[in-house]
Motif scaffolding. Structure first.
Motif, PDB file in Angstrom:
ATOM      1  N   LYS A 197     -93.572   5.505  33.016  1.00 39.74           N
ATOM      2  CA  LYS A 197     -94.515   6.481  33.638  1.00 39.74           C
ATOM      3  C   LYS A 197     -95.902   6.522  32.532  1.00 39.74           C
ATOM      4  N   ILE A 198     -95.573   5.775  31.002  1.00 44.45           N
ATOM      5  CA  ILE A 198     -96.821   5.832  30.105  1.00 44.45           C
ATOM      6  C   ILE A 198     -98.059   4.398  31.014  1.00 44.45           C
ATOM      7  N   ALA A 199     -97.219   3.166  31.216  1.00 41.75           N
ATOM      8  CA  ALA A 199     -97.999   2.254  32.482  1.00 41.75           C
ATOM      9  C   ALA A 199     -98.562   2.573  33.548  1.00 41.75           C
ATOM     10  N   ASP A 200     -97.627   3.064  33.758  1.00 42.29           N
ATOM     11  CA  ASP A 200     -98.541   4.277  35.475  1.00 42.29           C
ATOM     12  C   ASP A 200     -99.015   3.303  36.250  1.00 42.29           C
ATOM     13  N   GLY A 201     -97.861   2.358  36.602  1.00 48.54           N
ATOM     14  CA  GLY A 201     -97.954   1.467  38.217  1.00 48.54           C
ATOM     15  C   GLY A 201     -98.577   0.578  37.082  1.00 48.54           C
ATOM     16  N   LYS A 202     -98.935   0.470  36.011  1.00 49.30           N
ATOM     17  CA  LYS A 202     -99.034  -1.048  35.878  1.00 49.30           C
ATOM     18  C   LYS A 202     -97.638  -1.965  35.720  1.00 49.30           C
ATOM     19  N   LYS A 203     -98.209  -3.665  36.143  1.00 50.07           N
ATOM     20  CA  LYS A 203     -97.309  -3.600  35.367  1.00 50.07           C
ATOM     21  C   LYS A 203     -97.136  -4.417  34.144  1.00 50.07           C
ATOM     22  N   GLU A 204     -98.029  -4.641  33.249  1.00 47.94           N
ATOM     23  CA  GLU A 204     -98.087  -4.974  31.683  1.00 47.94           C
ATOM     24  C   GLU A 204     -98.710  -3.950  31.402  1.00 47.94           C
ATOM     25  N   ILE A 205     -98.408  -3.266  30.098  1.00 49.67           N
ATOM     26  CA  ILE A 205     -99.718  -2.437  29.337  1.00 49.67           C
ATOM     27  C   ILE A 205     -99.867  -3.604  27.914  1.00 49.67           C
ATOM     28  N   ASP A 206    -100.772  -3.003  27.544  1.00 44.10           N
ATOM     29  CA  ASP A 206    -101.538  -3.564  25.672  1.00 44.10           C
ATOM     30  C   ASP A 206    -100.125  -2.119  25.255  1.00 44.10           C
ATOM     31  N   VAL A 207     -99.867  -2.717  24.246  1.00 45.73           N
ATOM     32  CA  VAL A 207     -99.576  -1.252  23.003  1.00 45.73           C
ATOM     33  C   VAL A 207     -99.797  -1.987  20.971  1.00 45.73           C
ATOM     34  N   TYR A 208    -100.800  -0.549  21.014  1.00 44.98           N
ATOM     35  CA  TYR A 208    -101.135  -0.814  19.584  1.00 44.98           C
ATOM     36  C   TYR A 208    -100.287   0.288  19.070  1.00 44.98           C
ATOM     37  N   CYS A 209     -99.705  -0.437  17.821  1.00 42.88           N
ATOM     38  CA  CYS A 209     -99.484   0.400  16.800  1.00 42.88           C
ATOM     39  C   CYS A 209     -99.804   0.257  15.784  1.00 42.88           C
ATOM     40  N   ILE A 210    -100.643   1.387  14.822  1.00 39.89           N
ATOM     41  CA  ILE A 210    -101.537   1.387  14.019  1.00 39.89           C
ATOM     42  C   ILE A 210    -100.510   1.472  12.686  1.00 39.89           C
ATOM     43  N   PHE A 211    -101.273   0.356  11.792  1.00 36.13           N
ATOM     44  CA  PHE A 211    -100.084   0.832  10.420  1.00 36.13           C
ATOM     45  C   PHE A 211    -101.109   1.217   9.399  1.00 36.13           C
ATOM     46  N   THR A 212    -101.010   2.815   9.802  1.00 32.70           N
ATOM     47  CA  THR A 212    -102.023   3.282   8.244  1.00 32.70           C
ATOM     48  C   THR A 212    -101.073   4.448   7.291  1.00 32.70           C
ATOM     49  N   GLY A 213    -101.727   3.148   6.476  1.00 27.27           N
ATOM     50  CA  GLY A 213    -100.688   3.995   4.715  1.00 27.27           C
ATOM     51  C   GLY A 213    -100.019   3.305   3.974  1.00 27.27           C
ATOM     52  N   GLY A 214     -99.906   2.785   2.591  1.00 32.22           N
ATOM     53  CA  GLY A 214     -99.242   1.668   1.960  1.00 32.22           C
ATOM     54  C   GLY A 214     -98.962   2.148   0.973  1.00 32.22           C
ATOM     55  N   ASN A 215     -99.125   3.731   1.078  1.00 32.11           N
ATOM     56  CA  ASN A 215     -98.905   4.478  -0.245  1.00 32.11           C
ATOM     57  C   ASN A 215     -97.110   4.624  -0.252  1.00 32.11           C
ATOM     58  N   ILE A 216     -96.685   3.530  -1.548  1.00 32.70           N
ATOM     59  CA  ILE A 216     -95.110   3.830  -1.280  1.00 32.70           C
ATOM     60  C   ILE A 216     -95.016   3.357  -2.083  1.00 32.70           C
ATOM     61  N   PRO A 217     -94.616   3.951  -3.665  1.00 36.08           N
ATOM     62  CA  PRO A 217     -94.182   3.519  -4.763  1.00 36.08           C
ATOM     63  C   PRO A 217     -93.052   2.345  -4.679  1.00 36.08           C
ATOM     64  N   ASN A 218     -93.883   1.193  -5.865  1.00 36.23           N
ATOM     65  CA  ASN A 218     -92.616  -0.398  -6.058  1.00 36.23           C
ATOM     66  C   ASN A 218     -92.067  -0.218  -6.043  1.00 36.23           C
ATOM     67  N   GLU A 219     -91.136   1.260  -7.131  1.00 36.74           N
ATOM     68  CA  GLU A 219     -89.677   1.208  -6.992  1.00 36.74           C
ATOM     69  C   GLU A 219     -89.295   1.248  -5.317  1.00 36.74           C
ATOM     70  N   LYS A 220     -89.697   2.293  -4.997  1.00 33.02           N
ATOM     71  CA  LYS A 220     -89.091   2.787  -3.398  1.00 33.02           C
ATOM     72  C   LYS A 220     -89.035   1.461  -2.689  1.00 33.02           C
ATOM     73  N   TRP A 221     -90.046   0.658  -2.293  1.00 36.54           N
ATOM     74  CA  TRP A 221     -90.433  -0.376  -1.591  1.00 36.54           C
ATOM     75  C   TRP A 221     -89.107  -1.673  -1.763  1.00 36.54           C
ATOM     76  N   THR A 222     -89.268  -2.055  -2.853  1.00 37.85           N
ATOM     77  CA  THR A 222     -88.530  -2.511  -3.516  1.00 37.85           C
ATOM     78  C   THR A 222     -86.471  -2.641  -3.491  1.00 37.85           C
ATOM     79  N   ASP A 223     -86.179  -1.174  -3.942  1.00 36.01           N
ATOM     80  CA  ASP A 223     -85.321  -0.711  -3.048  1.00 36.01           C
ATOM     81  C   ASP A 223     -84.744  -1.028  -1.964  1.00 36.01           C
ATOM     82  N   LEU A 224     -85.636  -0.436  -0.833  1.00 38.24           N
ATOM     83  CA  LEU A 224     -85.377  -0.712   0.602  1.00 38.24           C
ATOM     84  C   LEU A 224     -85.301  -1.764   0.658  1.00 38.24           C
TER      85      LEU A 224
END
Length: 186
Positions: free
Chosen positions: A142-169
């Motif tokens: 439905k998102i493609a609306d009849g197109k065989k291919e679509i470009d999907v962009y994922c914008i990564f905004t935000g890197g405010n994760i504490p060091n300890e939390k990021w490392t633990d994950l």
């Protein structure tokens, strides 16, 4: 443009916007006590102003489970093409941008950050695309609306994760790349 469809993604633990858009009225999150690792989108009650903005500019709002957000943080952290990359941001204070301020009395901020370090709010869109949303509501045909291919962009905004939390994950959920190059899904 008319060909761009913006998909909003919320944590299942903070689903006020999803519920409000779906029901056509301002609603709180399903569970006001549940915690999310996506601090930047941890909104338990969406404002009428923001709901109106989303109604006007967003094609669809979906939810993702916490485990997918965590897997996405780790996935990006371990991605071999991103590990040694950095991004730079410059931000200037602009009186014409409402509700925006910079730290202290700064009028300009420059930051250099690791490209593979993203917070939960930034990981949520990737989680929806790569691992899937709750209820599989994203209908790519439905998102493609009849197109065989679509470009999907994922914008990564935000890197405010504490060091300890990021490392633990990373320590607890790491190794999503089996051979250093190939992505291993869920």
């Amino acid at each position: 443009g008319k060909n761009v469809k913006v998909i909003g993604v919320q944590s299942e633990a903070a689903d006020s916007m999803y519920r409000s858009i779906r029901e056509g009225r301002c609603l709180p999150s399903t569970d006001m006590q549940t915690k999310t690792c996506a601090d930047g989108i941890n909104v338990k009650q969406a404002s009428p102003r923001m709901i109106n903005t989303v109604k006007n500019y967003v094609y669809q709002v979906v939810r993702v489970p916490e485990e997918y957000i965590i897997q996405s943080i780790v996935h990006i952290a371990e991605h071999p093409l991103l590990i040694d990359q950095r991004w730079h941001t410059n931000e200037w204070l602009d009186a014409n941008v409402p509700y925006r301020s910079l730290p202290g009395d700064a009028v300009h901020v420059h930051e250099s950050r690791r490209m593979n370090r993203i917070e939960g709010a930034a990981a949520a869109p990737f989680a929806a695309i790569f691992y899937g949303d709750v209820g599989r509501e994203l209908d790519w045909r439905k998102i493609a609306d009849g197109k065989k291919e679509i470009d999907v962009y994922c914008i990564f905004t935000g890197g405010n994760i504490p060091n300890e939390k990021w490392t633990d994950l990373r320590n607890e959920h790491g190794t999503v790349f089996t051979d250093g190059k190939t992505m291993k899904k869920g």
